[in-house]
Design an enzyme around this catalytic site. Sequence first.
Site, short mmCIF file in Angstrom:
data_model
loop_
_atom_site.label_atom_id
_atom_site.label_comp_id
_atom_site.label_asym_id
_atom_site.label_seq_id
_atom_site.Cartn_x
_atom_site.Cartn_y
_atom_site.Cartn_z
N ARG A 1 36.41 -40.29 -6.21
CA ARG A 1 36.50 -41.74 -6.42
C ARG A 1 36.73 -42.47 -5.10
O ARG A 1 36.30 -43.61 -4.91
CB ARG A 1 37.62 -42.07 -7.42
CG ARG A 1 37.84 -43.57 -7.61
CD ARG A 1 38.61 -43.91 -8.88
NE ARG A 1 39.84 -43.16 -9.04
CZ ARG A 1 40.96 -43.37 -8.35
NH1 ARG A 1 41.03 -44.30 -7.43
NH2 ARG A 1 42.03 -42.62 -8.59
N TYR B 1 22.17 -63.66 -12.56
CA TYR B 1 22.08 -62.68 -13.65
C TYR B 1 23.21 -62.98 -14.66
O TYR B 1 24.37 -63.12 -14.27
CB TYR B 1 22.19 -61.26 -13.06
CG TYR B 1 22.28 -60.20 -14.10
CD1 TYR B 1 21.27 -60.04 -15.05
CD2 TYR B 1 23.39 -59.35 -14.17
CE1 TYR B 1 21.37 -59.06 -16.03
CE2 TYR B 1 23.47 -58.37 -15.14
CZ TYR B 1 22.46 -58.23 -16.07
OH TYR B 1 22.55 -57.27 -17.04
N ASP C 1 23.46 -61.90 -3.49
CA ASP C 1 22.87 -60.84 -4.31
C ASP C 1 21.41 -60.71 -3.87
O ASP C 1 20.60 -61.62 -4.10
CB ASP C 1 22.99 -61.20 -5.80
CG ASP C 1 22.46 -60.10 -6.72
OD1 ASP C 1 21.57 -59.33 -6.27
OD2 ASP C 1 22.90 -60.01 -7.87
N LYS D 1 17.41 -51.38 -9.44
CA LYS D 1 16.13 -52.07 -9.35
C LYS D 1 15.31 -51.50 -8.18
O LYS D 1 15.02 -50.32 -8.16
CB LYS D 1 16.38 -53.58 -9.23
CG LYS D 1 17.42 -54.10 -10.23
CD LYS D 1 16.94 -53.98 -11.63
CE LYS D 1 17.91 -54.23 -12.76
NZ LYS D 1 19.26 -54.59 -12.58
N1 LCS Z 1 22.11 -58.62 -9.98
C1 LCS Z 1 20.87 -58.91 -10.43
C2 LCS Z 1 20.04 -59.90 -9.69
C3 LCS Z 1 20.39 -58.28 -11.57
O1 LCS Z 1 19.15 -58.58 -11.98
C4 LCS Z 1 21.22 -57.36 -12.26
C5 LCS Z 1 20.77 -56.66 -13.48
C6 LCS Z 1 22.51 -57.10 -11.77
C7 LCS Z 1 22.91 -57.74 -10.61
C8 LCS Z 1 23.43 -56.13 -12.45
O2 LCS Z 1 23.05 -54.83 -12.15
P1 LCS Z 1 23.28 -53.55 -13.10
O3 LCS Z 1 24.73 -53.50 -13.42
O4 LCS Z 1 22.47 -53.74 -14.31
O5 LCS Z 1 22.86 -52.41 -12.23
N2 LCS Z 1 19.63 -57.22 -14.05
C9 LCS Z 1 19.06 -56.85 -15.13
C10 LCS Z 1 17.92 -57.49 -15.64
O6 LCS Z 1 17.39 -58.49 -15.18
N3 LCS Z 1 17.50 -56.83 -16.69
O7 LCS Z 1 18.35 -55.80 -17.02
C11 LCS Z 1 19.39 -55.73 -16.04
#
Ligand code: LCS
Length: 393
Positions: free
Chosen positions: A58, A111, A183, A208
């Site tokens: 961790r 998001y 972000d 992503k």
């Molecule tokens: N930031 C952005 C710009 C995102 O699009 C997402 C997830 C996150 C942070 C969060 O990341 P995660 O915890 O899912 O790894 N976006 C998503 C979307 O547009 N569709 O499904 C997840």
Amino acid sequence: MKTDNKGFNTKLIHAGAFDDPYGSAAVPIYQTSTFKFKSAQHGADCFSGKSDGYIYTRIGNPTIRAFEQNIAQLENGYDGVATSSGMGAITTVYMALLGAGSHIISSDAVYGPARGVLEQDFSRFGVEASFVNTSKLEQIQAAIKPNTKVLYIETPANPTMEITDIVACAKIARDHKLILVVDNTFCSPYLQKPLDLGANVVLHSITKFINGHADIVGGVIVTKEAELYKKIRHSMVYMGCNMDPTQSFMVLRGVRTLALRIDRAQENALKVADFLQNHPKVAWIRFPGLKSHPQHELAKTQMKGFGSMMSFGLKGGYEAGKKLMDNVHLALLAVSLGGVETLIQHPASMTHAAVSTQDKLKAGITDDLVRFSVGIEDVEDIIEDLSNGLDKV
Ligand code: LCS
């Protein structure tokens, strides 16, 4: 290997790699929860910081460190903190930088859960948040209060594709002693380097583009300064939202081809956008690579390419969009984005369902908005799939 003066593609392959005792070419998966100390003194020295040996996964692990150092060099930052998910990265940053009585200004089109967790959870601990259209600098200026600590932007924004001027935000942040967090999920460091443009912290959902293969969830934070890095690592370790070694191995494999994948995906995206903008059933399209995008010129100044994300609406509104989503077959009807495969989804009822209808509309997330993540398939097949789907509308 030191890659400070090397090109981006060389960094993708070699940054963060270390000399494994067996000479392994790939970074091995150190799938262990804990590490043996050489002696009681060594254990004490690891805890006090006199020795940089590993203690407990961790807190740190060689496979995870290899990824953290890789991404830190890609973003031209001081160091990185890998997390269990993109939301893990976001909440870690909030936890590290905000406290009772402090205020954050964020984009209204972030998001959904990045907004929801401030409104529904951090608010319970006395953190105030304002959501404005950060592509309009005067709205940011007007929202600044004496207790504002953080300016948080997402650019291009998910899913409106609105672009925020990072250099201008960095100036506002410096003038008002705010920490600028970006972000960078929609671009990855291949297309945009917020720290070079004056941001203090950059974060990603590596689920992503960075991993790119729709097979793991993860996140990462990179800071420009050592002090912020220490605060953020502390919060990650204490909240326990670390990445795990197998996740790190997967993302180290995925990131090697980041530039190749993005080059192909954005080449496809330009052609898909051109097809959509000329289709009689398409009412509007938002893609930074089109001259019709209101911030096309700004995109050219801060992004190395236009990426492969776009949103559009059909003349028949939501019902038509629903028909299209049910009648494409190559594009997967799924949330997430930035993978090798083309994806289609409806933010108002899916990724941004957590945001109230009123706030969605204010942010430009209209009911007719369909989000499209262009993959690396043959572009003729992607367009044929869309064309067949649109015929059924
Ligand atoms: N930031 C952005 C710009 C995102 O699009 C997402 C997830 C996150 C942070 C969060 O990341 P995660 O915890 O899912 O790894 N976006 C998503 C979307 O547009 N569709 O499904 C997840």
